[in-house]
Design a protein around this motif. Structure first.
Motif, PDB file in Angstrom:
ATOM      1  N   GLY A  90       0.761  -1.148  -0.011  1.00  0.00           N
ATOM      2  CA  GLY A  90      -0.089   0.052   0.036  1.00  0.00           C
ATOM      3  C   GLY A  90       0.731   1.298   0.064  1.00  0.00           C
ATOM      4  N   VAL A  91       2.053   1.217   0.747  1.00  0.00           N
ATOM      5  CA  VAL A  91       2.691   2.535   0.946  1.00  0.00           C
ATOM      6  C   VAL A  91       3.275   2.605  -0.458  1.00  0.00           C
ATOM      7  N   ALA A  92       3.878   1.437  -1.085  1.00  0.00           N
ATOM      8  CA  ALA A  92       4.614   1.701  -2.141  1.00  0.00           C
ATOM      9  C   ALA A  92       3.779   2.272  -3.393  1.00  0.00           C
ATOM     10  N   THR A  93       2.532   1.495  -3.402  1.00  0.00           N
ATOM     11  CA  THR A  93       1.739   2.013  -4.417  1.00  0.00           C
ATOM     12  C   THR A  93       1.263   3.540  -4.250  1.00  0.00           C
ATOM     13  N   SER A  94       1.188   4.006  -2.881  1.00  0.00           N
ATOM     14  CA  SER A  94       0.740   5.357  -2.747  1.00  0.00           C
ATOM     15  C   SER A  94       1.744   6.440  -3.088  1.00  0.00           C
ATOM     16  N   ARG A  95       2.956   5.834  -2.838  1.00  0.00           N
ATOM     17  CA  ARG A  95       4.175   6.591  -3.299  1.00  0.00           C
ATOM     18  C   ARG A  95       4.579   6.644  -4.634  1.00  0.00           C
ATOM     19  N   VAL A 278      -3.954  -3.166   2.704  1.00  0.00           N
ATOM     20  CA  VAL A 278      -3.838  -3.866   3.945  1.00  0.00           C
ATOM     21  C   VAL A 278      -5.065  -4.712   4.177  1.00  0.00           C
ATOM     22  N   LEU A 279      -6.045  -4.360   3.849  1.00  0.00           N
ATOM     23  CA  LEU A 279      -7.277  -5.359   3.877  1.00  0.00           C
ATOM     24  C   LEU A 279      -7.047  -6.806   3.094  1.00  0.00           C
ATOM     25  N   CYS A 280      -6.344  -6.709   1.745  1.00  0.00           N
ATOM     26  CA  CYS A 280      -6.104  -7.730   1.286  1.00  0.00           C
ATOM     27  C   CYS A 280      -4.919  -8.744   1.960  1.00  0.00           C
ATOM     28  N   GLY A 281      -3.970  -7.924   2.451  1.00  0.00           N
ATOM     29  CA  GLY A 281      -3.230  -8.733   3.387  1.00  0.00           C
ATOM     30  C   GLY A 281      -3.637  -9.595   4.562  1.00  0.00           C
TER      31      GLY A 281
END
Length: 417
Positions: A90-95, A278-281
């Motif tokens: 998620g962080v990587a996708t957002s960045r 995160v939901l997916c994880g």
């Protein structure tokens, strides 16, 4: 009326005032063929090296971190590690500001735009490796297809620039072609004609294979696809007709995947990159605590099924299959982007073994029918599905596989009609 027909592109061979002939043309041709071979080597080695790095990261996570966890955390290691993976994805996708394209999107862009580009290579590589490393229920073909298309597009433009430069300086084609490799040299829009283009692409394909083989020799072969035994038609008994139940089961599972895709789209549609990843994880990890087979692409899992399916029971096989199909769709929609072919093959094999366990029918016949039906119905492309499955099934089984994929594709067409 003005002529509205598209203008033919100028030929690379005409880039010079006087096109090279004889020995000069031979020198130019040899240089360009060498350039195509080297470009193929670089692309092939780069793609396989990327796969190797992703596999190495996966081993670090699941053979290193998971085993280092103390009790009682070790008992729920999949939930902890997949949740951590969701945070990182998620962080990587957002960045990064983008997600990887799936295989269909890559193919569509290549067809419509004449090539493919990767916006940011570091972020794209991270978005490719993280889902694989943390157990995403996706295969590597989506990222690899995009990287191969992007590198191929860069090589194609470089070959055009080098071709123009070599033709214009036929007395020193190697030096001219080298200087023109940089994108700063510009691209005048000239194109190779059909026969030179076929020769160059063929040489690049040879280079791709050589580059991939080189990485395999240095670092060992990849996981690869499983190979099944052929169907023993002469050994089929009275239970063989029960294997036909694998066909509607494959269609039903493809329908389940479609429904899961719709639910995943609705669930993730209004969520940000980090929450949905995160939901997916969390979902992936909790499911994996009870059903470990839902993790990973399914390549290694399929090989494990070959020797373990009889001890698993039909219920566990079907539960794993259904959960993995749903989680693959959730992964793709939640930013854990990857390919669907390998998970589909795993699920088709698990479903076929479940039919064999319930009915006593020939397992290889049931597996061929269920896998073909599921992959054909899920993709809607029977020829592509058959070609991919030919990497797993021997020639003796391919008629059954091809028939199942065709029927699966027709079932999908009627459903969407």
């Amino acid at each position: 009326m003005p002529d509205e027909r598209p203008q033919a592109r100028e030929r690379i061979i005409d880039a010079a005032g006087k096109a090279p002939r004889g020995v000069a043309l031979l020198r130019v041709s040899l240089v360009l063929l060498l350039w195509a071979l080297l470009a193929g080597v670089v692309v092939g080695a780069g793609c396989l090296a990327t796969l190797k790095v992703a596999d190495l990261l996966q081993a670090v996570v699941w053979d290193g971190l998971a085993r280092a966890l103390p009790q009682p955390a070790a008992a729920v290691a999949p939930a902890l590690l997949c949740t951590l993976g969701g945070v990182l994805v998620g962080v990587a996708t957002s960045r990064a500001g983008f997600s990887l394209d799936t295989l269909d999107v890559v193919v569509g862009k290549c067809r419509n735009e004449g090539g493919y580009r990767v916006g940011s290579w570091p972020w794209a590589l991270a978005l490719f490796a993280l889902p694989i490393a943390f157990g995403g229920a996706v295969g590597p073909e989506a990222g690899v297809s995009g990287f191969t298309a992007a590198l191929g597009t860069m090589a194609m433009h470089g070959m055009r620039r080098s071709g123009v430069a070599a033709v214009r300086d036929a007395s020193h084609p190697l030096a001219a072609a080298w200087r023109a490799l940089s994108p700063a040299a510009g691209d005048e829009g000239r194109r190779y004609t059909r026969r030179p283009r076929i020769l160059l692409w063929s040489m690049a394909a040879v280079g791709f294979v050589l580059g991939a083989l080189g990485i395999s020799r240095l670092f060992g072969p990849g996981a690869g696809l499983p190979r099944f035994e052929g169907i023993n038609y002469l050994g089929l008994d009275a239970s063989a007709p029960w294997a036909l139940l694998a066909l509607p089961l494959g269609w039903a599972l493809a329908r389940l995947a479609g429904l899961a895709d719709g639910l995943a789209k609705r669930a993730c549609g209004r969520m940000g990159a980090v929450p949905r990843a995160v939901l997916c994880g969390v979902a992936l990890g909790l499911a994996a605590v009870a059903l470990p087979g839902v993790l990973f692409s399914g390549q290694s899992g399929t090989r494990e099924l070959l020797g373990a399916w009889q001890g698993m029971g039909a219920g566990l096989l079907l539960a794993t299959c259904m959960a993995k199909l749903a989680l693959t769709q959730l992964c793709v929609e939640a930013g854990w982007v990857g390919g669907e072919f390998f998970p589909l093959i795993f699920c088709g094999v698990a479903a076929g073994y479940a039919v064999a366990a319930i009915t006593g029918s020939d397992p290889m016949l049931s597996v061929a029918l269920s896998t073909g039906a599921l992959v054909g119905a899920a993709t809607g492309k029977w020829l592509l599905a058959t070609c991919v499955l030919a990497l797993c099934f021997p020639p003796a089984s391919l008629p059954v596989v091809a028939l199942a994929t065709m029927l699966g594709t027709r079932a999908r067409g009627r459903r969407h009609g």
